[in-house]
Design a protein around this motif. Structure first.
Motif, PDB file in Angstrom:
ATOM      1  N   LEU A   5       0.817  -1.206   0.000  1.00  0.00           N
ATOM      2  CA  LEU A   5       0.000   0.000   0.000  1.00  0.00           C
ATOM      3  C   LEU A   5       0.856   1.263   0.000  1.00  0.00           C
ATOM      4  CD1 LEU A   5      -2.947   1.031   0.177  1.00  0.00           C
ATOM      5  CD2 LEU A   5      -2.650   1.101   2.638  1.00  0.00           C
ATOM      6  N   PHE A   6       1.972   1.245   0.718  1.00  0.00           N
ATOM      7  CA  PHE A   6       2.847   2.418   0.810  1.00  0.00           C
ATOM      8  C   PHE A   6       4.129   2.268  -0.008  1.00  0.00           C
ATOM      9  CE2 PHE A   6       0.322   2.654   4.709  1.00  0.00           C
ATOM     10  CZ  PHE A   6      -0.177   3.934   4.585  1.00  0.00           C
ATOM     11  N   ALA A   7       4.187   1.308  -0.913  1.00  0.00           N
ATOM     12  CA  ALA A   7       5.388   1.075  -1.719  1.00  0.00           C
ATOM     13  C   ALA A   7       5.649   2.278  -2.618  1.00  0.00           C
ATOM     14  CB  ALA A   7       5.217  -0.181  -2.561  1.00  0.00           C
ATOM     15  N   THR A   8       6.922   2.576  -2.802  1.00  0.00           N
ATOM     16  CA  THR A   8       7.290   3.704  -3.667  1.00  0.00           C
ATOM     17  C   THR A   8       7.947   3.255  -4.959  1.00  0.00           C
ATOM     18  OG1 THR A   8       9.417   3.941  -2.557  1.00  0.00           O
ATOM     19  CG2 THR A   8       7.589   5.262  -1.718  1.00  0.00           C
ATOM     20  N   LEU A  15      10.189  12.649  -3.410  1.00  0.00           N
ATOM     21  CA  LEU A  15       9.517  13.163  -4.601  1.00  0.00           C
ATOM     22  C   LEU A  15       8.010  12.987  -4.454  1.00  0.00           C
ATOM     23  CD1 LEU A  15      10.512  12.925  -8.225  1.00  0.00           C
ATOM     24  CD2 LEU A  15       8.285  12.049  -7.646  1.00  0.00           C
ATOM     25  N   LEU A  16       7.594  11.829  -3.954  1.00  0.00           N
ATOM     26  CA  LEU A  16       6.163  11.575  -3.798  1.00  0.00           C
ATOM     27  C   LEU A  16       5.546  12.426  -2.692  1.00  0.00           C
ATOM     28  CD1 LEU A  16       6.152   7.709  -4.171  1.00  0.00           C
ATOM     29  CD2 LEU A  16       5.338   9.393  -5.813  1.00  0.00           C
ATOM     30  N   PHE A  25       6.993  21.977  -9.029  1.00  0.00           N
ATOM     31  CA  PHE A  25       8.353  22.228  -8.558  1.00  0.00           C
ATOM     32  C   PHE A  25       9.141  20.923  -8.434  1.00  0.00           C
ATOM     33  CE2 PHE A  25      11.248  22.732  -4.864  1.00  0.00           C
ATOM     34  CZ  PHE A  25      12.124  23.632  -5.448  1.00  0.00           C
ATOM     35  N   VAL A  26       8.503  19.886  -7.902  1.00  0.00           N
ATOM     36  CA  VAL A  26       9.176  18.595  -7.733  1.00  0.00           C
ATOM     37  C   VAL A  26       9.512  17.981  -9.083  1.00  0.00           C
ATOM     38  CG1 VAL A  26       8.769  16.230  -6.965  1.00  0.00           C
ATOM     39  CG2 VAL A  26       8.283  18.123  -5.443  1.00  0.00           C
ATOM     40  N   LEU A  27       8.603  18.085 -10.041  1.00  0.00           N
ATOM     41  CA  LEU A  27       8.895  17.563 -11.378  1.00  0.00           C
ATOM     42  C   LEU A  27      10.005  18.352 -12.058  1.00  0.00           C
ATOM     43  CD1 LEU A  27       5.306  16.801 -12.636  1.00  0.00           C
ATOM     44  CD2 LEU A  27       7.112  15.145 -12.195  1.00  0.00           C
ATOM     45  N   PHE A  28      10.059  19.645 -11.788  1.00  0.00           N
ATOM     46  CA  PHE A  28      11.154  20.460 -12.321  1.00  0.00           C
ATOM     47  C   PHE A  28      12.498  19.994 -11.748  1.00  0.00           C
ATOM     48  CE2 PHE A  28      13.767  24.370 -12.267  1.00  0.00           C
ATOM     49  CZ  PHE A  28      13.775  24.632 -13.629  1.00  0.00           C
ATOM     50  N   TYR A  62       3.229   8.455 -13.592  1.00  0.00           N
ATOM     51  CA  TYR A  62       4.525   7.864 -13.257  1.00  0.00           C
ATOM     52  C   TYR A  62       4.380   6.761 -12.208  1.00  0.00           C
ATOM     53  CZ  TYR A  62       6.860  11.776 -15.598  1.00  0.00           C
ATOM     54  OH  TYR A  62       7.312  12.694 -16.502  1.00  0.00           O
ATOM     55  N   VAL A  63       3.570   7.023 -11.197  1.00  0.00           N
ATOM     56  CA  VAL A  63       3.351   6.016 -10.153  1.00  0.00           C
ATOM     57  C   VAL A  63       2.677   4.789 -10.758  1.00  0.00           C
ATOM     58  CG1 VAL A  63       2.082   5.528  -8.028  1.00  0.00           C
ATOM     59  CG2 VAL A  63       3.301   7.679  -8.263  1.00  0.00           C
TER      60      VAL A  63
END
Length: 120
Positions: A5-8, A15-16, A25-28, A62-63
């Motif tokens: 459930l909390f896997a990245t 980032l998440l 901003f994070v994607l930049f 992406y996720v």
């Protein structure tokens, strides 16, 4: 069940987490290599336009491509993206206008009424 459930996956946790609040901003920063994101099948133009107009949906994509839809991150980005789209459309309706009615009487006895609106 709880670990999935909390896997990245291959996406960095920071980032998440920070992307929930500041997705563009994070994607930049990810584009400059600060936090790597997984390779995807979108063309560069698609990545740019989604970054510009729908950044939370881009991170949700992406996720999804990295670890699927059975985790909290995908659903958090999807729900926040929909909430952002719905709530931003109501922004213009909350403006406050001050209405002033002015009644003037001229020398020949004619009365004119004008209403002036001013945005605060």
């Amino acid at each position: 069940m709880g670990a999935e459930l909390f896997a990245t996956g291959h996406i960095d946790f920071w980032l998440l987490l920070i992307g929930l609040f500041f997705p563009r901003f994070v994607l930049f920063l990810a584009w400059f290599g600060v936090w790597p994101y997984p390779p995807n099948t979108l063309p560069a133009v698609g990545n740019f336009f989604l970054w510009l107009f729908l950044p939370r949906f881009l991170i949700a994509f992406y996720v999804y491509t990295d670890i699927g839809h059975d985790n909290i991150w995908f659903w958090a980005y999807l729900v926040l993206g929909v909430v952002g789209l719905v709530s931003e459309s109501n922004y213009g309706r909350g403006r406050i206008f001050r209405r002033t009615t002015v009644t003037r009487k001229t020398a020949d006895g004619i009365t004119t009424t004008t209403t002036e609106e001013e945005e605060l």
